[in-house]
Design a protein around this motif. Structure first.
Motif, PDB file in Angstrom:
ATOM      1  N   GLU A 120      -7.794   6.511   5.053  1.00 22.02           N
ATOM      2  CA  GLU A 120      -6.499   5.833   5.081  1.00 22.02           C
ATOM      3  C   GLU A 120      -5.852   6.152   6.413  1.00 22.02           C
ATOM      4  O   GLU A 120      -5.808   7.309   6.825  1.00 22.02           O
ATOM      5  CB  GLU A 120      -5.606   6.296   3.919  1.00 22.02           C
ATOM      6  CG  GLU A 120      -6.071   5.812   2.568  1.00 22.02           C
ATOM      7  CD  GLU A 120      -5.106   6.178   1.438  1.00 22.02           C
ATOM      8  OE1 GLU A 120      -4.001   6.683   1.742  1.00 22.02           O
ATOM      9  OE2 GLU A 120      -5.455   5.969   0.259  1.00 22.02           O
ATOM     10  N   ARG A 153      -1.239   7.284  -2.447  1.00 23.66           N
ATOM     11  CA  ARG A 153      -0.817   7.242  -3.857  1.00 23.66           C
ATOM     12  C   ARG A 153      -0.366   8.615  -4.337  1.00 23.66           C
ATOM     13  O   ARG A 153       0.595   8.736  -5.095  1.00 23.66           O
ATOM     14  CB  ARG A 153      -1.964   6.730  -4.715  1.00 23.66           C
ATOM     15  CG  ARG A 153      -1.633   6.609  -6.189  1.00 23.66           C
ATOM     16  CD  ARG A 153      -2.803   6.043  -6.962  1.00 23.66           C
ATOM     17  NE  ARG A 153      -2.490   5.895  -8.381  1.00 23.66           N
ATOM     18  CZ  ARG A 153      -3.333   5.421  -9.296  1.00 23.66           C
ATOM     19  NH1 ARG A 153      -4.552   5.041  -8.915  1.00 23.66           N
ATOM     20  NH2 ARG A 153      -2.970   5.319 -10.558  1.00 23.66           N
ATOM     21  N   ARG A 175      -3.370   1.767   5.564  1.00 28.88           N
ATOM     22  CA  ARG A 175      -4.410   0.836   5.172  1.00 28.88           C
ATOM     23  C   ARG A 175      -5.743   1.566   5.173  1.00 28.88           C
ATOM     24  O   ARG A 175      -5.875   2.641   5.758  1.00 28.88           O
ATOM     25  CB  ARG A 175      -4.488  -0.336   6.159  1.00 28.88           C
ATOM     26  CG  ARG A 175      -3.271  -1.207   6.222  1.00 28.88           C
ATOM     27  CD  ARG A 175      -3.358  -2.186   7.383  1.00 28.88           C
ATOM     28  NE  ARG A 175      -4.494  -3.113   7.280  1.00 28.88           N
ATOM     29  CZ  ARG A 175      -4.810  -3.992   8.220  1.00 28.88           C
ATOM     30  NH1 ARG A 175      -4.083  -4.048   9.342  1.00 28.88           N
ATOM     31  NH2 ARG A 175      -5.848  -4.791   8.061  1.00 28.88           N
ATOM     32  N   LYS A 230      -1.079  -0.582   1.810  1.00 24.07           N
ATOM     33  CA  LYS A 230      -1.487  -1.981   1.716  1.00 24.07           C
ATOM     34  C   LYS A 230      -2.849  -2.061   1.056  1.00 24.07           C
ATOM     35  O   LYS A 230      -3.842  -1.577   1.598  1.00 24.07           O
ATOM     36  CB  LYS A 230      -1.556  -2.625   3.108  1.00 24.07           C
ATOM     37  CG  LYS A 230      -1.963  -4.096   3.052  1.00 24.07           C
ATOM     38  CD  LYS A 230      -2.183  -4.679   4.435  1.00 24.07           C
ATOM     39  CE  LYS A 230      -2.642  -6.138   4.312  1.00 24.07           C
ATOM     40  NZ  LYS A 230      -2.950  -6.732   5.622  1.00 24.07           N
ATOM     41  N   ARG A 231      -2.873  -2.666  -0.096  1.00 24.45           N
ATOM     42  CA  ARG A 231      -4.136  -2.804  -0.811  1.00 24.45           C
ATOM     43  C   ARG A 231      -5.058  -3.778  -0.078  1.00 24.45           C
ATOM     44  O   ARG A 231      -4.631  -4.807   0.432  1.00 24.45           O
ATOM     45  CB  ARG A 231      -3.909  -3.293  -2.240  1.00 24.45           C
ATOM     46  CG  ARG A 231      -3.203  -2.266  -3.102  1.00 24.45           C
ATOM     47  CD  ARG A 231      -3.186  -2.703  -4.548  1.00 24.45           C
ATOM     48  NE  ARG A 231      -2.544  -1.696  -5.385  1.00 24.45           N
ATOM     49  CZ  ARG A 231      -3.167  -0.635  -5.864  1.00 24.45           C
ATOM     50  NH1 ARG A 231      -4.457  -0.447  -5.603  1.00 24.45           N
ATOM     51  NH2 ARG A 231      -2.525   0.232  -6.614  1.00 24.45           N
ATOM     52  N   SER A 232      -6.314  -3.451  -0.058  1.00 26.34           N
ATOM     53  CA  SER A 232      -7.294  -4.280   0.624  1.00 26.34           C
ATOM     54  C   SER A 232      -7.690  -5.452  -0.251  1.00 26.34           C
ATOM     55  O   SER A 232      -7.736  -5.353  -1.481  1.00 26.34           O
ATOM     56  CB  SER A 232      -8.531  -3.450   0.983  1.00 26.34           C
ATOM     57  OG  SER A 232      -9.541  -4.275   1.512  1.00 26.34           O
TER      58      SER A 232
END
Length: 555
Positions: free
Chosen positions: A155, A208, A166, A215-217
């Motif tokens: 990350e 988390r 990200r 930002k979720r992939s």
């Protein structure tokens, strides 16, 4: 960087380079030992016309980071054939290596007739001298092994929205520096450079776990061959106790602006996360949606208590649009109904880092973090260093911590095969500014350090590690596929070859203390049976202590 030589640059200006021991994250940073002037080594003899590679003994005249100015034994005070080389290079060996390897020692042709008995001369000159530890090359090799590997997932901060992270994948590793490609980049050009010990990268799941935006992939599953980086490989942060008095939202402080690293600004704690992490906003410059908030740990050396700049005579950048100047913290806190973060919560540790004003080094340009440039330390405030990029205006300077992994010793680029950006010449800057007046780049959401756009030196070919285009405005284009290998030793015109003779044979005894002793035994009738000692440099040297940083008064 055709034409640039660290050796010539340092010699012609009498510069001093920061010692390798200042950079604990760099190769040999913690085991450099007492390598210093007068240490002897065996190196290729370039003043020779023999068709095969031969060696001779040289002494260190001057050190500049990894680079050493060497002088062949026998030249006394004659500097005519002095030469610079990287002391960690593959052609540099401790005295005795030639004997162990069956390589001949041949005196340089310039002085080959100076002495009739070269063995006796060497014994006299080298008795009691220091040389490299016998395991020096092994330690260099070990210190250049890196745990991060291509295809590892991490990350990392989103360079377009600082408030979130990200997923990115390690594309390549050079000298501990990582080229990370954001996982959603189809053409693999959306990348970000940082060191493996950078506070900007974390293990998968970190965001988390502390409540950081992420930002979720769009990629629903890992690509073949990609795997999560083990958490233990990342830099550890100091544990803090948040149960007692702690930072609170709305508290004021001073912080280095991540979008303009030459400034320390008025800032506000916008959110308190878990494990000691804080979201910081720069007053007067924040986006309405908080997309430029930046995550600093409570122990970060990039945040400071109110009054830090005034006490240390640093210019504090007031909030954009604030008209009540000169800026006074007391008035500003009253006007905004805010309180200052308690001084006792900030990091006050100051290591005995060894940097001095004027020292040269190689530093990452955090405006464009794939570039490493010739730089100088111009100010030191406790553990905070002001880094100036040689040839550029002061407005492009950056404040960095003394233990930043974005600083390297002179010669690091050559050692690792990374490309070094040379200083910009004054004439080239003036030529370009005279032909086109560029407007200063406004503050952007992309994480590249400086707000201002730096000009490319006029008439100079840009150099880079890759030809991939970067997103957003940058001061230099990327082209060229230059070889990244160190320059070869210079060769001289052929001449009658001197007579080669076997090198002195040595037998070593390893002393477990910091000193290693080498005994030299020369097999010759005139000195048969006599023992001669070489003192070797210490192979381990740890940090030389720490000091305390203090604030003179509560603001």
């Amino acid at each position: 960087m055709e034409g640039f030589s660290w050796g010539n640059y340092i010699n012609s200006n009498s510069f001093i380079a920061a010692p390798v021991t200042c950079f604990k994250h760099a190769p040999m940073g913690t085991c450099w030992g007492d390598i210093s002037e007068n240490v002897r080594v065996e190196v290729p003899n370039t003043d020779c016309s023999l068709p095969t590679k031969v060696f001779w003994i040289a002494g260190i005249v001057k050190l500049a980071g990894y680079n050493a100015l060497l002088r062949y034994e026998g030249f006394e005070n004659d500097s005519g054939l002095d030469f610079w080389c990287n002391i960690c290079g593959s052609d540099i060996h401790p005295v005795g290596w030639c004997a162990a390897s069956g390589k001949p020692l041949v005196p340089p042709r310039t002085i080959q007739h100076k002495y009739t008995n070269w063995k006796a001369f060497l014994v006299k000159r080298l008795t009691g001298a220091k040389t490299l530890p016998p395991d020096f090359s092994q330690k260099v090799s070990e210190s250049m092994q890196y745990p991060f590997k291509p295809c590892m997932r991490v990350e990392v901060v989103d360079k377009r929205h600082l408030c979130r992270t990200r997923v990115a994948v390690v594309e390549s590793v050079i000298g501990g520096r990582l080229r990370l490609v954001y996982e959603e980049s189809e053409d693999r050009t959306d990348d970000f450079w940082c060191h493996m010990h950078s506070p900007l990268i974390h293990h998968i799941g970190w965001s988390r776990s502390i409540g950081h935006r992420f930002k979720r992939s769009d990629i629903t599953k890992k690509q073949d061959g990609h795997f999560d980086t083990p958490p233990h490989l990342f830099a550890k942060v100091k544990e803090v106790d948040q149960s007692g008095e702690w930072f609170k939202e709305g508290m004021k402080l001073e912080a280095i602006d991540p979008l303009n690293l030459s400034t320390i600004c008025v800032a506000t704690i916008r959110k308190v996360l878990a494990d000691g992490f804080l979201m910081i906003g720069i007053d007067g410059s924040e986006a309405a949606d908080g997309s430029d908030w930046f995550c600093y740990h409570a122990t970060s050396p990039s945040i400071f208590p109110v009054g830090f700049c005034e006490i240390n005579m640093i210019e504090l950048t007031p909030p954009r649009g604030y008209t009540k100047l000169p800026f006074k913290w007391f008035d500003y806190l009253r006007e905004t109904g805010s309180i200052a973060a308690p001084v006792k919560l900030f990091n006050k540790d100051v290591p005995n880092h060894g940097f001095r004003v004027g020292m040269k080094l190689e530093a990452v340009d955090l405006m464009e973090p794939r570039l490493i440039c010739v730089a100088t330390v111009t100010r030191i405030i406790h553990r905070l260093l002001r880094i100036h990029f040689d040839g550029w205006e002061e407005e492009y300077d950056q404040w960095v911590d003394c233990e930043s992994p974005d600083l390297y010793p002179v010669g690091w680029c050559q050692l690792t095969g990374y490309q070094l950006q040379p200083p910009a010449s004054q004439s080239s800057r003036e030529s370009q500014s005279g032909s086109s007046k560029q407007k200063k780049k406004a503050k952007s959401q992309q994480y590249k350090g400086h707000k201002k756009k730096r000009k490319m030196p006029f008439g100079k070919k840009p150099v880079s590690l890759s030809s991939l285009p970067m997103t957003g405005g940058v001061r230099r284009s990327f082209s060229g596929g230059e070889e990244l290998t160190p320059p070869p030793y210079r060769t001289l015109p052929a001449q009658t070859a001197p007579e080669a003779f076997p090198p002195p044979r040595t037998s070593r005894e390893f002393n477990p203390s910091l000193k290693t002793v080498t005994t030299l035994q020369l097999k010759e009738e005139l000195i048969d049976g006599e023992d001669y000692n070489f003192l070797q440099g210490a192979s381990d040297q740890e940090s030389n202590g720490s000091a305390n940083f203090y604030i003179k008064q509560e603001p």
